[in-house]
Scaffold this motif. Structure first.
Motif, PDB file in Angstrom:
ATOM      1  N   GLY A   1     -13.165  -7.833   2.215  1.00 59.56           N
ATOM      2  CA  GLY A   1     -13.229  -6.510   2.828  1.00 59.56           C
ATOM      3  C   GLY A   1     -12.482  -5.519   1.952  1.00 59.56           C
ATOM      4  N   GLY A   2     -12.788  -4.245   2.120  1.00 60.63           N
ATOM      5  CA  GLY A   2     -12.099  -3.208   1.365  1.00 60.63           C
ATOM      6  C   GLY A   2     -10.681  -3.009   1.892  1.00 60.63           C
ATOM      7  N   PRO A   3      -9.868  -2.256   1.150  1.00 65.99           N
ATOM      8  CA  PRO A   3      -8.470  -2.048   1.558  1.00 65.99           C
ATOM      9  C   PRO A   3      -8.336  -1.460   2.970  1.00 65.99           C
ATOM     10  CG  PRO A   3      -8.822  -1.280  -0.685  1.00 65.99           C
ATOM     11  CD  PRO A   3     -10.168  -1.660  -0.157  1.00 65.99           C
ATOM     12  N   ALA A   4      -9.181  -0.494   3.322  1.00 65.64           N
ATOM     13  CA  ALA A   4      -9.070   0.139   4.649  1.00 65.64           C
ATOM     14  C   ALA A   4      -9.432  -0.868   5.745  1.00 65.64           C
ATOM     15  CB  ALA A   4      -9.995   1.355   4.727  1.00 65.64           C
ATOM     16  N   ALA A   5     -10.416  -1.711   5.462  1.00 71.20           N
ATOM     17  CA  ALA A   5     -10.849  -2.718   6.442  1.00 71.20           C
ATOM     18  C   ALA A   5      -9.721  -3.727   6.687  1.00 71.20           C
ATOM     19  CB  ALA A   5     -12.099  -3.434   5.930  1.00 71.20           C
ATOM     20  N   ARG A   6      -9.116  -4.191   5.605  1.00 73.83           N
ATOM     21  CA  ARG A   6      -8.033  -5.176   5.753  1.00 73.83           C
ATOM     22  C   ARG A   6      -6.832  -4.545   6.459  1.00 73.83           C
ATOM     23  NH1 ARG A   6      -6.481  -6.050   0.705  1.00 73.83           N
ATOM     24  NH2 ARG A   6      -8.256  -5.092  -0.318  1.00 73.83           N
ATOM     25  N   GLN A   7      -6.571  -3.276   6.129  1.00 70.49           N
ATOM     26  CA  GLN A   7      -5.426  -2.592   6.736  1.00 70.49           C
ATOM     27  C   GLN A   7      -5.598  -2.480   8.254  1.00 70.49           C
ATOM     28  OE1 GLN A   7      -2.851  -2.333   4.946  1.00 70.49           O
ATOM     29  NE2 GLN A   7      -1.686  -1.571   6.716  1.00 70.49           N
ATOM     30  N   TRP A   8      -6.832  -2.168   8.679  1.00 73.70           N
ATOM     31  CA  TRP A   8      -7.098  -2.068  10.130  1.00 73.70           C
ATOM     32  C   TRP A   8      -6.769  -3.402  10.802  1.00 73.70           C
ATOM     33  CZ3 TRP A   8     -10.097  -4.473  13.826  1.00 73.70           C
ATOM     34  CH2 TRP A   8     -10.188  -3.819  15.062  1.00 73.70           C
ATOM     35  N   PHE A   9      -7.233  -4.486  10.204  1.00 70.91           N
ATOM     36  CA  PHE A   9      -6.966  -5.804  10.796  1.00 70.91           C
ATOM     37  C   PHE A   9      -5.468  -6.108  10.803  1.00 70.91           C
ATOM     38  CE2 PHE A   9     -11.505  -6.778  10.300  1.00 70.91           C
ATOM     39  CZ  PHE A   9     -11.729  -7.410  11.515  1.00 70.91           C
ATOM     40  N   GLU A  10      -4.792  -5.798   9.713  1.00 66.66           N
ATOM     41  CA  GLU A  10      -3.355  -6.090   9.650  1.00 66.66           C
ATOM     42  C   GLU A  10      -2.628  -5.398  10.799  1.00 66.66           C
ATOM     43  OE1 GLU A  10      -1.280  -6.292   5.991  1.00 66.66           O
ATOM     44  OE2 GLU A  10       0.620  -6.410   7.063  1.00 66.66           O
ATOM     45  N   GLU A  11      -2.943  -4.106  10.990  1.00 62.96           N
ATOM     46  CA  GLU A  11      -2.263  -3.348  12.057  1.00 62.96           C
ATOM     47  C   GLU A  11      -2.611  -3.884  13.444  1.00 62.96           C
ATOM     48  OE1 GLU A  11      -3.387   0.684  11.176  1.00 62.96           O
ATOM     49  OE2 GLU A  11      -2.252   0.611   9.290  1.00 62.96           O
ATOM     50  N   GLN A  12      -3.885  -4.160  13.663  1.00 66.36           N
ATOM     51  CA  GLN A  12      -4.313  -4.638  14.983  1.00 66.36           C
ATOM     52  C   GLN A  12      -3.741  -6.016  15.311  1.00 66.36           C
ATOM     53  OE1 GLN A  12      -6.240  -2.841  17.229  1.00 66.36           O
ATOM     54  NE2 GLN A  12      -5.923  -1.180  15.770  1.00 66.36           N
TER      55      GLN A  12
ATOM     56  N   ARG B   1      -1.425  -6.957  18.447  1.00 61.68           N
ATOM     57  CA  ARG B   1      -1.875  -7.846  19.517  1.00 61.68           C
ATOM     58  C   ARG B   1      -1.243  -9.216  19.480  1.00 61.68           C
ATOM     59  NH1 ARG B   1      -8.269  -7.178  20.701  1.00 61.68           N
ATOM     60  NH2 ARG B   1      -8.114  -9.277  21.529  1.00 61.68           N
ATOM     61  N   TYR B   2      -0.956  -9.713  18.289  1.00 62.38           N
ATOM     62  CA  TYR B   2      -0.398 -11.068  18.152  1.00 62.38           C
ATOM     63  C   TYR B   2       0.852 -10.993  17.268  1.00 62.38           C
ATOM     64  CZ  TYR B   2      -5.423 -11.601  19.123  1.00 62.38           C
ATOM     65  OH  TYR B   2      -6.700 -11.474  19.622  1.00 62.38           O
ATOM     66  N   PRO B   3       1.943 -10.434  17.817  1.00 60.94           N
ATOM     67  CA  PRO B   3       3.089 -10.095  16.963  1.00 60.94           C
ATOM     68  C   PRO B   3       3.749 -11.290  16.261  1.00 60.94           C
ATOM     69  CG  PRO B   3       3.571  -9.716  19.309  1.00 60.94           C
ATOM     70  CD  PRO B   3       2.115 -10.012  19.216  1.00 60.94           C
ATOM     71  N   LYS B   4       3.488 -12.498  16.703  1.00 62.40           N
ATOM     72  CA  LYS B   4       4.151 -13.651  16.057  1.00 62.40           C
ATOM     73  C   LYS B   4       3.427 -14.121  14.800  1.00 62.40           C
ATOM     74  CE  LYS B   4       6.654 -15.611  19.933  1.00 62.40           C
ATOM     75  NZ  LYS B   4       6.340 -16.333  21.166  1.00 62.40           N
ATOM     76  N   MET B   5       2.194 -13.699  14.644  1.00 66.71           N
ATOM     77  CA  MET B   5       1.433 -14.188  13.482  1.00 66.71           C
ATOM     78  C   MET B   5       1.893 -13.521  12.196  1.00 66.71           C
ATOM     79  SD  MET B   5      -2.489 -14.325  14.780  1.00 66.71           S
ATOM     80  CE  MET B   5      -2.849 -15.031  16.395  1.00 66.71           C
ATOM     81  N   LYS B   6       1.888 -14.321  11.124  1.00 67.76           N
ATOM     82  CA  LYS B   6       2.181 -13.767   9.809  1.00 67.76           C
ATOM     83  C   LYS B   6       0.853 -13.323   9.189  1.00 67.76           C
ATOM     84  CE  LYS B   6       4.420 -14.864   5.519  1.00 67.76           C
ATOM     85  NZ  LYS B   6       4.962 -15.891   4.648  1.00 67.76           N
ATOM     86  N   ILE B   7       0.842 -12.124   8.624  1.00 68.15           N
ATOM     87  CA  ILE B   7      -0.413 -11.605   8.059  1.00 68.15           C
ATOM     88  C   ILE B   7      -0.238 -11.403   6.564  1.00 68.15           C
ATOM     89  CG2 ILE B   7      -2.146  -9.780   8.238  1.00 68.15           C
ATOM     90  CD1 ILE B   7      -0.378  -9.160  10.948  1.00 68.15           C
ATOM     91  N   ILE B   8      -1.176 -11.927   5.800  1.00 70.82           N
ATOM     92  CA  ILE B   8      -1.099 -11.785   4.349  1.00 70.82           C
ATOM     93  C   ILE B   8      -2.405 -11.191   3.826  1.00 70.82           C
ATOM     94  CG2 ILE B   8      -0.735 -12.985   2.151  1.00 70.82           C
ATOM     95  CD1 ILE B   8       0.685 -15.208   3.703  1.00 70.82           C
ATOM     96  N   GLN B   9      -2.246 -10.193   2.950  1.00 69.30           N
ATOM     97  CA  GLN B   9      -3.406  -9.681   2.205  1.00 69.30           C
ATOM     98  C   GLN B   9      -3.193 -10.120   0.757  1.00 69.30           C
ATOM     99  OE1 GLN B   9      -4.582  -5.589   2.715  1.00 69.30           O
ATOM    100  NE2 GLN B   9      -3.491  -5.389   4.644  1.00 69.30           N
ATOM    101  N   PRO B  10      -3.610 -11.332   0.423  1.00 69.31           N
ATOM    102  CA  PRO B  10      -3.256 -11.857  -0.902  1.00 69.31           C
ATOM    103  C   PRO B  10      -3.937 -11.100  -2.036  1.00 69.31           C
ATOM    104  CG  PRO B  10      -4.750 -13.366   0.215  1.00 69.31           C
ATOM    105  CD  PRO B  10      -4.474 -12.258   1.177  1.00 69.31           C
ATOM    106  N   ALA B  11      -3.147 -10.611  -2.980  1.00 70.44           N
ATOM    107  CA  ALA B  11      -3.673  -9.868  -4.127  1.00 70.44           C
ATOM    108  C   ALA B  11      -4.460 -10.825  -5.022  1.00 70.44           C
ATOM    109  CB  ALA B  11      -2.520  -9.256  -4.911  1.00 70.44           C
ATOM    110  N   PRO B  12      -5.378 -10.285  -5.850  1.00 68.79           N
ATOM    111  CA  PRO B  12      -6.155 -11.143  -6.740  1.00 68.79           C
ATOM    112  C   PRO B  12      -5.256 -12.047  -7.592  1.00 68.79           C
ATOM    113  CG  PRO B  12      -7.001  -8.907  -6.811  1.00 68.79           C
ATOM    114  CD  PRO B  12      -5.763  -8.879  -5.958  1.00 68.79           C
TER     115      PRO B  12
END
Ligand SMILES: [Zn+2]
Ligand SMILES: [Zn+2]
Length: 458
Positions: free
Chosen positions: A426-437, A441-452
């Motif tokens: 997904g594009g940066p804006a798409a991933r960012q939306w998911f990260e925030e949401q 909604r699930y504050p205990k989960m760790k979220i990673i957007q792994p760079a290339p």
């Protein structure tokens, strides 16, 4: 568990994930970047060059997920390529077509890296392709490891509802599990039924985020969109114009053909031939042959029997009369150069009777994206080969996506209940939306957007 994102881009790009779990190494998908040329389109295989990969698992046969399988197999010659039975019917054809496309691009655009692999290589590789049923654990470790008493984590495919053969991949280790969605669709399409991910749960989730930046308009329904498309086609045919629907050869083409067949059956559009490309025809035949094995609707609908399909050769496109209301479903979906859809679109753009209807995603940096964004009467550069054009034809955009909505994916995250979520495809804006949401909604989960190329321990 160690995971490396090998996509060379921070956009959808080329899917490829390296995973190390319980001393076994797996490559999930080996795609090719659709917007880059030559070696720059490849995943970052150099990052895992020294790794001894035991197997390559494929989610589905779209180019951005399998386009570099033969290159990956040069890096990891021992690795077998695991996929669903249905993908097994497709992969060889997809790769041979890639060779043809690369040879043409070398000739027409002077891309000297091409071809990145040959027909002979694909044939050699095919011996190592293995098809499996969904919902059955698969053992996949190298033989010498099995002899040494090491047991590989189980691998299991789950129907992803995106296109024929598509699957999510579950890897179940001794103490940790991983689930990779591939490209997934949680709603029914015309042919393809929704994903069957069952009640899969995992410690780590790698998820596609394609639609993260798409807010559906108020009142949007797929049925409403189909009605709007039907009315638009009726209107163009009534004025004697032609309709071009650019579509990817695998999946989108068959969905649109099925829709046209049902509309003709119901008498909503007149029975008439539908012009398609050669590759679209090949995959349509496979869709027909495998109808009863696939997770789909209308298993008795045979597109090659129930529609009058006419295969168009590229040179016919330049001379064919564009009168009398013809229907075209041609590749490529984004009207990329050197394709039948590009050449036909070029003929249609300046003619106000004609219509080009987009039924899938077209990146803004492609000829399709530029046409989509253009206004009536606007002059713009369509493509390097096509040059400047003035848009007089009708264009419109119909959302018949084969990807899950962002809300459905967000609910899915809750069901899987992972400790860690990795966001990809997904594009940066798409991933960012998911990260925030997800954080919300699930504050205990760790979220990673792994760079290339980044290796993460999870
Ligand atoms: Zn796909
Ligand atoms: Zn994809």
């Amino acid at each position: 568990m160690r995971i490396v994102n090998l996509n060379p881009d921070s956009d959808i790009g080329a899917s490829a994930w390296f995973v190390e779990l319980d001393n076994f190494r797996l490559l999930m998908d080996a795609g090719m970047h659709p917007k880059r040329d030559g070696r720059a389109a490849l995943p970052l295989y150099s990052e895992v060059e020294r790794e001894d990969v035991d197997a390559i698992a494929i989610s589905h046969c779209h180019h951005d997920h399998v386009g570099s399988v033969p290159v990956a197999m040069r890096h990891f010659p021992k690795a077998h390529v695991l996929m669903t039975d249905l993908s097994h019917c497709l992969l060889g054809r997809v790769l041979h077509n890639s060779v043809n496309v690369m040879l043409r691009q070398r000739e027409e655009h002077g891309i000297n890296d091409y071809p990145l692999f040959t027909h002979d290589q694909v044939e050699e590789n095919e011996v190592q392709f293995q098809g499996f049923k969904c919902n059955r654990p698969i053992e996949w470790g190298a033989l010498q490891k099995a002899r040494a008493g090491l047991r590989s984590p189980d691998l299991e495919f789950f129907d992803a509802g995106h296109a024929l053969g598509s699957a999510g991949i579950l890897v179940r280790g001794k103490s940790q599990t991983l689930f990779y969605t591939g490209d997934v669709c949680f709603h029914d399409q015309t042919l393809q039924r929704a994903a069957r991910f069952c009640d899969v749960q995992a410690d780590v989730l790698i998820m596609e985020t394609t639609r993260g930046d798409r807010l559906p308009p108020p009142g949007f329904t797929r049925e409403g969109e189909i009605d709007r498309l039907t009315e638009a086609i009726q209107r163009v045919l009534a004025r004697g114009g032609c309709v071009l629907m650019p579509a990817f050869a695998l999946g989108r083409t068959q969905e649109i053909l099925a829709l046209l067949a049902l509309l003709m059956e119901a008498g909503r559009i007149p029975r008439q031939p539908v012009h398609i490309g050669g590759l679209g025809r090949v995959f349509t035949e496979i869709y027909d042959q495998k109808a009863h094995l696939a997770n789909r609707w209308h298993t008795d609908l045979k597109l090659t029997r129930d529609l009058q399909l006419v295969v168009l050769e590229r040179d016919q496109l330049h001379s064919m009369k564009l009168t009398g209301g013809r229907l075209f479903v041609l590749t490529a979906g984004m009207l990329t150069e050197c394709t039948p859809a590009h050449d036909l679109a070029l003929r249609m753009i300046g003619d106000e009777r004609q219509a080009i209807f987009f039924v899938g995603y077209a990146d803004p940096a492609t000829p399709g994206g530029r046409l989509k964004a253009s206004k009536p009467g606007e002059t713009f550069v369509f493509s390097a080969a096509g040059g400047e054009v003035t848009r007089r034809c009708e264009t419109d955009d119909f959302d018949l996506t084969a990807h899950a909505s962002r809300e459905a994916l967000l609910d899915f995250v809750g069901k899987v209940s992972p400790r860690t979520v990795l966001l990809g495809h997904g594009g940066p804006a798409a991933r960012q939306w998911f990260e925030e949401q997800i954080r919300d909604r699930y504050p205990k989960m760790k979220i990673i957007q792994p760079a290339p190329g980044l290796s993460v321990e999870v």
